[in-house]
Design a protein around this motif. Structure first.
Motif, PDB file in Angstrom:
ATOM      1  N   ILE A  53       6.962  -0.751 -18.399  1.00 52.97           N
ATOM      2  CA  ILE A  53       8.844  -0.758 -17.949  1.00 52.97           C
ATOM      3  C   ILE A  53       8.995  -1.814 -17.121  1.00 52.97           C
ATOM      4  O   ILE A  53       9.387  -3.420 -16.709  1.00 52.97           O
ATOM      5  CB  ILE A  53       9.787  -0.084 -17.867  1.00 52.97           C
ATOM      6  N   ALA A  54       7.872  -1.579 -15.815  1.00 52.01           N
ATOM      7  CA  ALA A  54       7.624  -2.321 -14.759  1.00 52.01           C
ATOM      8  C   ALA A  54       7.366  -3.863 -14.876  1.00 52.01           C
ATOM      9  O   ALA A  54       7.651  -4.301 -15.334  1.00 52.01           O
ATOM     10  CB  ALA A  54       6.742  -1.633 -14.001  1.00 52.01           C
ATOM     11  N   GLN A  55       6.534  -3.921 -15.849  1.00 54.84           N
ATOM     12  CA  GLN A  55       5.591  -5.390 -16.008  1.00 54.84           C
ATOM     13  C   GLN A  55       7.015  -5.761 -16.772  1.00 54.84           C
ATOM     14  O   GLN A  55       7.505  -7.378 -16.550  1.00 54.84           O
ATOM     15  CB  GLN A  55       4.476  -4.600 -17.244  1.00 54.84           C
ATOM     16  N   LYS A  56       7.314  -5.797 -17.834  1.00 52.74           N
ATOM     17  CA  LYS A  56       7.979  -5.938 -18.090  1.00 52.74           C
ATOM     18  C   LYS A  56       9.267  -7.056 -17.682  1.00 52.74           C
ATOM     19  O   LYS A  56      10.541  -8.033 -17.719  1.00 52.74           O
ATOM     20  CB  LYS A  56       8.799  -5.408 -19.497  1.00 52.74           C
ATOM     21  N   LEU A  57      10.247  -5.674 -16.954  1.00 48.78           N
ATOM     22  CA  LEU A  57      10.806  -6.771 -15.687  1.00 48.78           C
ATOM     23  C   LEU A  57      10.878  -7.114 -14.492  1.00 48.78           C
ATOM     24  O   LEU A  57      11.690  -7.668 -12.933  1.00 48.78           O
ATOM     25  CB  LEU A  57      11.833  -4.909 -14.918  1.00 48.78           C
ATOM     26  N   GLY A  58       9.113  -6.821 -14.163  1.00 45.68           N
ATOM     27  CA  GLY A  58       8.735  -7.581 -13.025  1.00 45.68           C
ATOM     28  C   GLY A  58       8.465  -7.246 -11.840  1.00 45.68           C
ATOM     29  O   GLY A  58       8.511  -7.566 -11.024  1.00 45.68           O
ATOM     30  N   VAL A  59       8.461  -5.689 -11.798  1.00 45.35           N
ATOM     31  CA  VAL A  59       8.568  -5.209 -10.406  1.00 45.35           C
ATOM     32  C   VAL A  59       8.021  -4.482  -9.949  1.00 45.35           C
ATOM     33  O   VAL A  59       6.759  -3.987 -10.538  1.00 45.35           O
ATOM     34  CB  VAL A  59      10.329  -4.031 -10.645  1.00 45.35           C
ATOM     35  N   ARG A  60       7.445  -4.580  -8.713  1.00 42.94           N
ATOM     36  CA  ARG A  60       6.870  -3.337  -8.802  1.00 42.94           C
ATOM     37  C   ARG A  60       7.095  -1.481  -8.020  1.00 42.94           C
ATOM     38  O   ARG A  60       8.153  -1.260  -8.710  1.00 42.94           O
ATOM     39  CB  ARG A  60       6.407  -3.064  -6.934  1.00 42.94           C
ATOM     40  N   ILE A  61       5.876  -0.139  -8.736  1.00 43.62           N
ATOM     41  CA  ILE A  61       5.779   0.632  -8.223  1.00 43.62           C
ATOM     42  C   ILE A  61       5.325   1.711  -7.247  1.00 43.62           C
ATOM     43  O   ILE A  61       4.344   1.282  -6.545  1.00 43.62           O
ATOM     44  CB  ILE A  61       4.676   0.408  -9.635  1.00 43.62           C
ATOM     45  N   ILE A  62       5.982   2.640  -7.432  1.00 44.42           N
ATOM     46  CA  ILE A  62       5.611   3.486  -5.849  1.00 44.42           C
ATOM     47  C   ILE A  62       4.655   4.167  -7.055  1.00 44.42           C
ATOM     48  O   ILE A  62       5.775   5.267  -7.211  1.00 44.42           O
ATOM     49  CB  ILE A  62       7.089   3.790  -5.196  1.00 44.42           C
ATOM     50  N   PRO A  63       3.645   4.157  -6.563  1.00 43.62           N
ATOM     51  CA  PRO A  63       2.548   5.617  -7.958  1.00 43.62           C
ATOM     52  C   PRO A  63       2.557   7.043  -7.249  1.00 43.62           C
ATOM     53  O   PRO A  63       1.144   7.819  -6.853  1.00 43.62           O
ATOM     54  CB  PRO A  63       1.438   4.452  -7.704  1.00 43.62           C
ATOM     55  N   VAL A  64       3.818   7.590  -7.308  1.00 42.11           N
ATOM     56  CA  VAL A  64       3.778   8.934  -6.570  1.00 42.11           C
ATOM     57  C   VAL A  64       3.057   9.534  -7.924  1.00 42.11           C
ATOM     58  O   VAL A  64       2.172  10.556  -7.376  1.00 42.11           O
ATOM     59  CB  VAL A  64       5.200   9.679  -6.526  1.00 42.11           C
ATOM     60  N   GLY A  65       2.718   9.113  -9.111  1.00 46.30           N
ATOM     61  CA  GLY A  65       2.151   9.932  -9.357  1.00 46.30           C
ATOM     62  C   GLY A  65       0.737  10.157  -9.945  1.00 46.30           C
ATOM     63  O   GLY A  65       0.259  11.262 -10.366  1.00 46.30           O
ATOM     64  N   ASP A  66       0.241   8.809 -10.161  1.00 47.15           N
ATOM     65  CA  ASP A  66      -0.704   8.704  -9.384  1.00 47.15           C
ATOM     66  C   ASP A  66      -1.249   9.710  -8.463  1.00 47.15           C
ATOM     67  O   ASP A  66      -2.961  10.108  -8.357  1.00 47.15           O
ATOM     68  CB  ASP A  66      -1.425   7.366  -9.657  1.00 47.15           C
ATOM     69  N   ALA A  67      -1.370   9.454  -7.308  1.00 46.72           N
ATOM     70  CA  ALA A  67      -1.022  10.019  -6.285  1.00 46.72           C
ATOM     71  C   ALA A  67      -1.694  11.754  -6.534  1.00 46.72           C
ATOM     72  O   ALA A  67      -2.677  12.851  -6.151  1.00 46.72           O
ATOM     73  CB  ALA A  67      -0.466  10.009  -5.012  1.00 46.72           C
ATOM     74  N   PHE A  68      -0.343  11.964  -7.232  1.00 45.78           N
ATOM     75  CA  PHE A  68       0.071  13.796  -7.931  1.00 45.78           C
ATOM     76  C   PHE A  68      -1.423  14.147  -8.487  1.00 45.78           C
ATOM     77  O   PHE A  68      -2.557  15.266  -8.847  1.00 45.78           O
ATOM     78  CB  PHE A  68       1.138  14.307  -8.665  1.00 45.78           C
TER      79      PHE A  68
END
Length: 317
Positions: free
Chosen positions: A197-212
């Motif tokens: 969805i981020a790619q579709k909207l062209g927005v960035r992601i705060i990667p909290v899930g990756d850090a967890f």
């Protein structure tokens, strides 16, 4: 001909003008992490639920230590999905007097977004639907467009939420009537959904899930279920070992009832989430920050700061 002093004056004026234009351009384009001056206030607005409350809990303390003035606005409802946030907004647009359109302590999303000029507005899916990409649309696009119609200069970003703890009794939906079976599967599927969805909207992601997940999957720092505790017949006030847990986990309530929350972040998880947000928003390493919640052991806090930095900047070790 111009004197040397006049020439120098014109050169300095020209350089100052360029600097001003660049600073204004940075704000208009929504660039985050490059503030025009250290004293500029970052205006942050969260559209979310308890997970956004968890992840940003210690952001004000971290921002203060880092010398970054911060203002936070909120439109948060427990368990709220993108669909529900949009339906509340749509109800208010159809009828400003409809109570359904004012779920945020008597205010609508439009009212809250219009209370200031926001630099960054965050969106997230509710955790139980986070791994099912079909639940994001059309609501993510509708909310994005709605935010931009009210705050055209704001950068809209997605807050990537986390997977439930490894010993959870349930995990998120990945398709209708189909659910993830492990923490890893929930993380993988939710991550893929957020990135789609981020790619579709062209927005960035705060990667909290990756850090967890980096912490949870680490052989040294990850939580492991206590093999010696009697979970079938727990006796008050005994608790199992929950070292390095990022989730609330097992607890006794005030009336001595046995409880288990494998979904929400505990103090360590809230700290990790806030560290990731800090790095994302201000473009700075959190490794040098010293603020640590009282409940988080010092050695674990050091590791969480390292994970927050390397999640945001994978080339750093």
């Amino acid at each position: 001909m111009l004197s040397f002093r006049k020439k120098l004056s014109w050169i300095l004026f020209f350089l100052a003008a360029i600097t001003t234009v660049q600073a204004q351009s940075s704000r208009v384009s929504g660039t985050v992490g490059v503030r025009p001056t250290p004293t500029d206030t970052l205006h942050l607005f969260l559209i979310g639920n308890s997970f956004s409350q968890n992840a940003a809990r210690y952001l004000p303390q971290l921002a203060k230590e880092g010398g970054h003035p911060l203002e936070i606005g909120r439109a948060e409802l427990g368990g709220c999905s993108l669909q529900r946030h949009w339906e509340h907004a749509a109800a208010a647009e159809a009828n400003p007097d409809d109570p359904k359109g004012k779920p945020y302590k008597g205010k609508s999303l439009r009212m809250l977004l219009s209370e200031g000029t926001w630099d960054v507005v965050t969106l997230q899916q509710n955790s139980m639907n986070s791994a099912d990409p079909a639940t994001y649309e059309p609501y993510a696009q509708k909310l994005y467009d709605y935010i931009k119609s009210i705050q055209p200069k704001a950068e809209v970003v997605f807050h990537q939420t986390w997977a439930y703890r490894s010993d959870s009794n349930d995990f998120s939906q990945i398709a209708p009537n189909t659910f993830a079976q492990t923490e890893k599967e929930m993380w993988e599927k939710s991550r893929a959904a957020y990135h789609t969805i981020a790619q579709k909207l062209g927005v960035r992601i705060i990667p909290v899930g990756d850090a967890f997940w980096k912490v949870s999957s680490d052989p040294t720092w990850g939580y492991r279920k206590d093999p010696n505790f009697n979970f079938k017949n727990p006796e008050y006030p005994s608790l199992p070992g929950q070292t390095h847990s990022l989730h609330v986990g097992y607890r006794w309530t005030n009336d001595q009832k046995w409880g288990f929350d494998s979904h929400h972040a505990n103090e360590a998880g809230c700290y990790l989430g806030s560290l990731v947000w800090y790095s994302f928003l201000f473009g700075e390493s959190p490794r040098e920050l010293t603020f640590t919640p009282e409940q988080v052991p010092a050695d674990f806090a050091v590791q969480l700061r390292k994970v927050a930095e390397t999640t945001q900047n994978p080339v750093r070790k």
